[in-house]
Design a protein around this motif. Structure first.
Motif, mmCIF file in Angstrom:
data_model
loop_
_atom_site.group_PDB
_atom_site.id
_atom_site.type_symbol
_atom_site.label_atom_id
_atom_site.label_comp_id
_atom_site.label_asym_id
_atom_site.label_seq_id
_atom_site.Cartn_x
_atom_site.Cartn_y
_atom_site.Cartn_z
ATOM 1 N N UNK A 52 -36.354 -34.841 -35.112
ATOM 2 C CA UNK A 52 -35.080 -35.450 -35.492
ATOM 3 C C UNK A 52 -34.404 -36.204 -34.361
ATOM 4 N N UNK A 53 -35.146 -36.500 -33.297
ATOM 5 C CA UNK A 53 -34.536 -37.158 -32.142
ATOM 6 C C UNK A 53 -33.994 -38.529 -32.486
ATOM 7 N N UNK A 54 -32.843 -38.908 -31.931
ATOM 8 C CA UNK A 54 -32.398 -40.283 -32.075
ATOM 9 C C UNK A 54 -33.375 -41.206 -31.356
ATOM 10 N N UNK A 94 -44.339 -24.887 -26.532
ATOM 11 C CA UNK A 94 -43.787 -25.736 -27.595
ATOM 12 C C UNK A 94 -43.909 -24.936 -28.889
ATOM 13 N N UNK A 95 -42.808 -24.370 -29.352
ATOM 14 C CA UNK A 95 -42.863 -23.537 -30.562
ATOM 15 C C UNK A 95 -42.971 -24.394 -31.812
ATOM 16 N N UNK A 96 -42.449 -25.620 -31.745
ATOM 17 C CA UNK A 96 -42.658 -26.630 -32.790
ATOM 18 C C UNK A 96 -42.069 -26.280 -34.151
ATOM 19 N N UNK A 97 -40.932 -25.629 -34.156
ATOM 20 C CA UNK A 97 -40.225 -25.383 -35.414
ATOM 21 C C UNK A 97 -39.362 -26.586 -35.761
ATOM 22 N N UNK A 98 -39.078 -26.745 -37.060
ATOM 23 C CA UNK A 98 -38.083 -27.750 -37.434
ATOM 24 C C UNK A 98 -36.711 -27.214 -37.020
ATOM 25 N N UNK A 140 -39.686 -16.674 -38.366
ATOM 26 C CA UNK A 140 -40.722 -17.179 -37.454
ATOM 27 C C UNK A 140 -40.198 -17.529 -36.059
ATOM 28 N N UNK A 141 -39.070 -18.241 -35.925
ATOM 29 C CA UNK A 141 -38.622 -18.577 -34.562
ATOM 30 C C UNK A 141 -38.366 -17.338 -33.696
ATOM 31 N N UNK A 142 -37.680 -16.357 -34.272
ATOM 32 C CA UNK A 142 -37.412 -15.127 -33.494
ATOM 33 C C UNK A 142 -38.714 -14.397 -33.190
ATOM 34 N N UNK A 143 -39.610 -14.382 -34.143
ATOM 35 C CA UNK A 143 -40.884 -13.700 -33.940
ATOM 36 C C UNK A 143 -41.667 -14.359 -32.801
#
Ligand code: ZN
Length: 284
Positions: free
Chosen positions: A64-66, A101-105, A116-119
């Motif tokens: 979502x980067x500008x 790089x966890x690569x979550x949205x 998932x992110x916390x895990x």
């Protein structure tokens, strides 16, 4: 290490094997985006410089980067590649032990129902044992930053006590911590490191190219923090980052993060009021 996203990656700048790299980690920053680490956690980067002691953990994929300038027509997928490469360049400059790089949205990080992110954070914090962790501050004005701070707190709380860090600091990106009363400030004196610090932020060309001079702004904030910290003494350091101590939230798992940050805001409000009250003529 098994992370939840197929595109997740643990990258080591010097090509060493993952377990070897993770074994060196003493300082870690857990942030939302590529380049947040370099803006907010210079204290940890410098501590690990030359000894592979610093690790960066990036929660989101950067989709979502500008984008502007020569990146204006890039798709989300292209931007993800650009931002990952930029983060690797910074890790190389800063001699990090590794970057995760966890690569979550962004949405997944902000959605409390997605475990998932916390895990993933727990997986990383089980594989290595940093003594000092830096994350976003609870008064930041970027939603994803606050979400990452809360995910980090939640992940550490679920680890056995012997895996807890000695220090957990909240740091400055999208809102600085100059407003904290002085006794609440954690002061990171950054010494003479201008060449490394400017290079670390400068490699993020895709973020700077559109006219957002994060490189100048981050260095300017450090200079301003150093000078405006104390009015009656000469500057003790040329560059200062401010932090906030988050360890009480780890030591007391019942403590609500919202209540905790309110205590800082209250002390700020009292400090402002006390100074005005001191001058009774203000009421006339
Ligand atoms: Zn960010």
């Amino acid at each position: 290490m098994k992370l939840s996203q197929p595109s997740a990656e643990i990258w080591t700048p010097d090509g060493t094997e993952e377990n070897d790299a993770l074994g060196h980690v003493t300082h870690m920053a857990i942030t939302a985006h590529q380049d947040d680490v370099e803006i907010m956690a210079l204290d940890g980067i410098l501590a690990g410089f030359g000894n592979r002691g610093f690790m960066a953990v990036i929660a989101t994929d950067g989709a979502g980067s500008p984008r502007a300038g020569r990146y204006a027509s890039y798709s989300d997928e292209q931007m993800q590649l650009v931002r990952r490469l930029e983060q690797k360049k910074a890790a190389f400059v800063g001699e990090y032990s590794a970057v995760a790089f966890l690569d979550h949205s962004s949405a997944a990080v902000k959605d409390g129902s997605d475990p998932a992110p916390k895990h993933d954070l727990k997986t990383i914090l089980t594989a290595c044992h940093p003594e000092i962790i830096y994350t976003h501050n609870l008064a930041d004005k970027h939603d994803t930053h606050v979400a990452v701070a809360l995910q980090t707190i939640a992940a550490i709380r679920e680890l056995p006590q012997e895996r807890h860090p000695k220090k957990l600091y909240a740091c400055e990106v999208w809102r600085d911590l100059d407003w904290l009363v002085d006794s609440d400030k954690v002061v990171f004196n950054l010494g003479k490191c201008e060449n490394i610090a400017t290079s670390l932020v400068g490699v993020f060309d895709s973020q700077i190219a559109g006219g957002k001079r994060y490189d100048l702004a981050a260095m300017g904030r450090r200079r301003a923090n150093a000078t405006f910290l104390q009015s009656h003494v000469v500057d003790a350091a040329e560059w200062v980052d401010f932090g906030m101590d988050l360890m009480p939230l780890i030591q007391n798992p019942q403590l609500d993060p919202a209540e905790y940050i309110q205590t800082f805001i209250q002390r700020f409000a009292e400090d402002v009021n006390r100074r005005i009250e001191r001058f009774s003529f203000s009421k006339k």
